[in-house]
Design a protein around this motif. Sequence first.
Motif, mmCIF file in Angstrom:
data_model
loop_
_atom_site.group_PDB
_atom_site.id
_atom_site.type_symbol
_atom_site.label_atom_id
_atom_site.label_comp_id
_atom_site.label_asym_id
_atom_site.label_seq_id
_atom_site.Cartn_x
_atom_site.Cartn_y
_atom_site.Cartn_z
ATOM 1 N N ARG A 194 51.552 40.383 30.662
ATOM 2 C CA ARG A 194 50.684 39.523 31.448
ATOM 3 C C ARG A 194 50.765 38.063 31.015
ATOM 4 O O ARG A 194 50.813 37.170 31.848
ATOM 5 N N VAL A 233 42.955 45.743 22.928
ATOM 6 C CA VAL A 233 41.744 45.427 23.691
ATOM 7 C C VAL A 233 42.090 44.749 25.015
ATOM 8 O O VAL A 233 41.538 45.083 26.068
ATOM 9 N N LEU A 234 43.025 43.799 24.971
ATOM 10 C CA LEU A 234 43.401 43.105 26.207
ATOM 11 C C LEU A 234 44.082 44.047 27.184
ATOM 12 O O LEU A 234 43.838 43.997 28.391
ATOM 13 N N PHE A 281 40.542 47.126 34.916
ATOM 14 C CA PHE A 281 40.474 46.563 36.257
ATOM 15 C C PHE A 281 41.462 47.197 37.218
ATOM 16 O O PHE A 281 41.280 47.155 38.431
ATOM 17 N N ILE A 331 34.563 53.798 40.449
ATOM 18 C CA ILE A 331 33.356 53.320 41.128
ATOM 19 C C ILE A 331 33.299 53.888 42.539
ATOM 20 O O ILE A 331 32.246 54.355 42.999
ATOM 21 N N LEU A 349 41.492 31.658 37.449
ATOM 22 C CA LEU A 349 40.300 32.184 38.131
ATOM 23 C C LEU A 349 40.172 33.681 37.904
ATOM 24 O O LEU A 349 39.080 34.211 37.706
ATOM 25 N N ARG A 350 41.325 34.322 37.926
ATOM 26 C CA ARG A 350 41.307 35.770 37.743
ATOM 27 C C ARG A 350 40.732 36.145 36.380
ATOM 28 O O ARG A 350 39.866 37.018 36.277
ATOM 29 N N THR A 351 41.190 35.470 35.330
ATOM 30 C CA THR A 351 40.685 35.781 33.993
ATOM 31 C C THR A 351 39.214 35.452 33.883
ATOM 32 O O THR A 351 38.440 36.180 33.252
ATOM 33 N N LEU A 406 36.927 35.489 36.327
ATOM 34 C CA LEU A 406 36.159 36.513 37.024
ATOM 35 C C LEU A 406 36.128 37.809 36.239
ATOM 36 O O LEU A 406 35.089 38.458 36.134
ATOM 37 N N GLU A 407 37.295 38.180 35.699
ATOM 38 C CA GLU A 407 37.329 39.430 34.936
ATOM 39 C C GLU A 407 36.424 39.346 33.708
ATOM 40 O O GLU A 407 35.699 40.290 33.395
ATOM 41 N N LEU A 441 32.857 39.634 34.880
ATOM 42 C CA LEU A 441 32.517 41.001 35.272
ATOM 43 C C LEU A 441 32.327 41.884 34.045
ATOM 44 O O LEU A 441 31.383 42.674 33.975
ATOM 45 N N LEU A 442 33.220 41.747 33.078
ATOM 46 C CA LEU A 442 33.094 42.543 31.846
ATOM 47 C C LEU A 442 31.794 42.215 31.137
ATOM 48 O O LEU A 442 31.103 43.091 30.617
ATOM 49 N N MET A 477 35.830 43.273 25.122
ATOM 50 C CA MET A 477 36.876 42.932 26.085
ATOM 51 C C MET A 477 36.590 41.578 26.728
ATOM 52 O O MET A 477 37.496 40.761 26.913
ATOM 53 N N LEU A 497 39.107 38.496 26.182
ATOM 54 C CA LEU A 497 39.758 38.026 27.398
ATOM 55 C C LEU A 497 39.469 36.551 27.630
ATOM 56 O O LEU A 497 40.344 35.796 28.061
ATOM 57 N N LEU A 545 38.342 43.317 42.963
ATOM 58 C CA LEU A 545 37.369 42.837 41.989
ATOM 59 C C LEU A 545 35.951 42.920 42.528
ATOM 60 O O LEU A 545 35.008 43.169 41.781
ATOM 61 N N PHE A 568 33.880 45.863 41.703
ATOM 62 C CA PHE A 568 33.238 45.886 40.393
ATOM 63 C C PHE A 568 31.918 45.132 40.404
ATOM 64 O O PHE A 568 31.096 45.305 39.513
ATOM 65 N N LEU A 569 31.730 44.301 41.428
ATOM 66 C CA LEU A 569 30.496 43.533 41.509
ATOM 67 C C LEU A 569 29.302 44.407 41.834
ATOM 68 O O LEU A 569 28.172 44.083 41.513
#
Lengths: 351, 253
Positions: free
Chosen positions: A206, A220-221, A228, A235, B14-16, B18-19, B22-23, B61, B65, B82, B85-86
Motif C-alpha cells: 500500500r 497492525v496496518l 476495510f 456488517i 482522504l482515504r486514510t 476516513l479509515e 472510522l476506526l 489501528m 494508521l 466505506l 462502516f458508518l
Amino acid sequence: MEGKNSGRPAKRSSAADRAVPLICLLAAIYVLFEGLRVWLPRLHIDIEPLLSLRTVFLSILLEALPFLLIGIFVSSAISVLVPASLLERIFTRNRAFGFAAALFGGLLFPVCDCATVPVAARLIKKGVPPPVAVTFLLAAPIMNPIVILSTLYAFPGYPSVAVYRVALGLLVALSTGLAFSALPGACEATRLLRMEVCDDCCGENRWEEGPRLSGFEAVVLHAAGEFFEVGGYLIAGAAFSSVLQVFVPKTALTALTGNETWSLLVMMLAAFLLSICSTADAFIGRAFASAIPISSVMGFLVLGPMLDLKNILLLLGHFRKRFVCLLILVLIPLSFIVFLLLPKLLFRWWA
Amino acid sequence: MEQRPHHTQGRLSLRTLLESLLLLGFAAGFLSVYLTGSVRNYLNPRLDPFVLFAGIAFLLMAVLLSLHLFTRQHGKLRLWTLSLFLIPVPLLLLRTGSAAAPGASSLSGTQIVGLPTPNRIKNDWGSFTLAEGPIAITDKNYMAAYDELGSHPEKYAGRTLMCTGYVVRSGAGLPKDEFVAARDLMWCCAADLMTVGFQCRYADAAKLPEKSWVRVTGTLAVTEYGGKSAPILINVTVTPIAKPDPVYIYPFQ
C-alpha cells in the motif's frame, strides 16, 4: 517535471470533488437518524421492532467483530511474519498430514467462526493447498473447544450428541476437501482468491515510500487494511440476519416438522439464514430437539457453524464468487446425504 | 532522479483519514459500550473481555494508521464501501434506551415451559442444590433450578417456590386461568434470546397485563405440557415489580 507540476491542481480539485459527496452522505445519515428518532414516536408507529432490530444488529456485531479482528490479526501475522515458502513446504510434502492438520487445527482456534475465514484465505495465499484450507475452513468452527463444551452442556446425559456433531462435522469437512482436490482446475490459488485484497491494502504494497515498517506496525496496518476489505461484508451479513431474526414469524420454523427430509431441509435453511454464533446454536438446536427428528437437529448443528449468511458474505470478501458458489454446491448435497444416512445408523436408540 | 524523503511528504490521503476516523469511531463505540455497562443489553458477560479487546485493537489501528496520513499510497477511495462502516458507529454511540423487546428474536418462545431432559445429570450451572424448605429462584440459580425442576417435577411437589418473570399468556396455548412467568436467556448475544419460564395457575390470570413484570409465589405441583410432566405453581400470589436490571438471565458467565 513539467507534467508533475501541471498535474497537481487537477489532483487537488478531485479531492474536493470526492469530499463533497461524502459530506452530503454524512449529512443525509445524520438527518435520517434524527428524523427517525424524533418523528417515528409522533406518528404512533410502533418502534419496538426497530429497537429490537437495532439491538439484535448491534449484538451480532459486538459479538462477531472481535472474533473477526482476531482472525484478521492472525492472518496479518501469518502474512507478515511467516516466510512464503514455509507453509507450502510443510503442507505439500504429505497430503495426509495436511488434511489431518486441517481437521484438528481448529482445536487451536477457540474463537467464533468469523475468525477462520481470513486465516483460511491467508493460508492459501501462503501456499497451503486449497483443498486442505477448505477442510480447515469447515472443520475449525466445529473443532472449537467451546463449541464442543457448549454441545455437551446443552444435551446433558447425551454426550453422544457432541461426539456425533464433531464426527459428522469432520466427515463433511474432509469429504468436501477431498471433493475439491478431485476437481480439476479448482485448486489454483489465483482462481480462488480475490487477489485485490492484498494488492490494495497490504502493508507491503500500500505505501509507496517511507522506511520499512517494523513487524508489529506492519501487522497492525495490514490488519486495518484487511478490516476495510472484508468488514463491510460482516456488517451486511449482520444486517440481513437481524432482519430475518426479528421479522420472520416463529411459526414458520416449527411448522414443517412432519416429513424427515423436509424437516432436515428446513433446519439447514434455518441454520443458514439465522447465522447464529456457533457456541449458541447448540442450545437453540436443543430447543427444537423435542419437535423434530435427530437428523434435522444434527443438520442444524453441523451446518450452522460451517456455512451461514454472515459467513458467506465474509467468504465473498476474501474469495471469488466462483469459489464460494462451488463451495456451496459441493457442501450442501454432501452434508445433506451425510445427515440423512448416518443418523439413521447411529441413532436407532434415540427413536 | 528525485530524492524522496520519508513519509511526511505528500498531500493528505482522504482515504486514510476516513479509515482512521472510522476506526476511531468503532473504538469509541466498543469502549463506550463496555465502560458504561450497556454491553449487558447485547452480550453474555463472558464475552466482555472480547469487546474490550476489540475496542483496544480498533484504537491501535486508528492511531498507527493516522501516522501515515500523508504518505503516498496506492489504492482507491471506495466511498460506498466505506459508508457501510458508518452505519454501526452512531448506533453504538447513541444511547436510545430500551433493550430488545422480550421474545423479540423469532427463535424465542418456542419452548415456554420445559426443555426435555430425558436422563438427568447433576450439573453445576450456578452451583446450585435444592435444599429443604422454600425455593427462591434468583437470576444466578435460575438455569440450575429450571433444569432440575423441569426434569423431576414430582420430586419437588408441595414445596414453596418464588420466582420473577414477565407475564406471557398469548401464544402459549394455556387455559384462561394460567400464565407463564417468563424470563429471557441470553446464551451469547441478543440474537439468540430464548424464553423460558414457570407455568402458574392463577384465577385472575386474564387480568394480568401481557409482558408486565411480576413476582410469583406458589406451591409446586405437577402438570402435563406438550406430552411431558412439567412443574406448575398453584395457590399463587402475584406481586407487580419493577423491570429488573439486567433484564436477561446469562447462563455460563
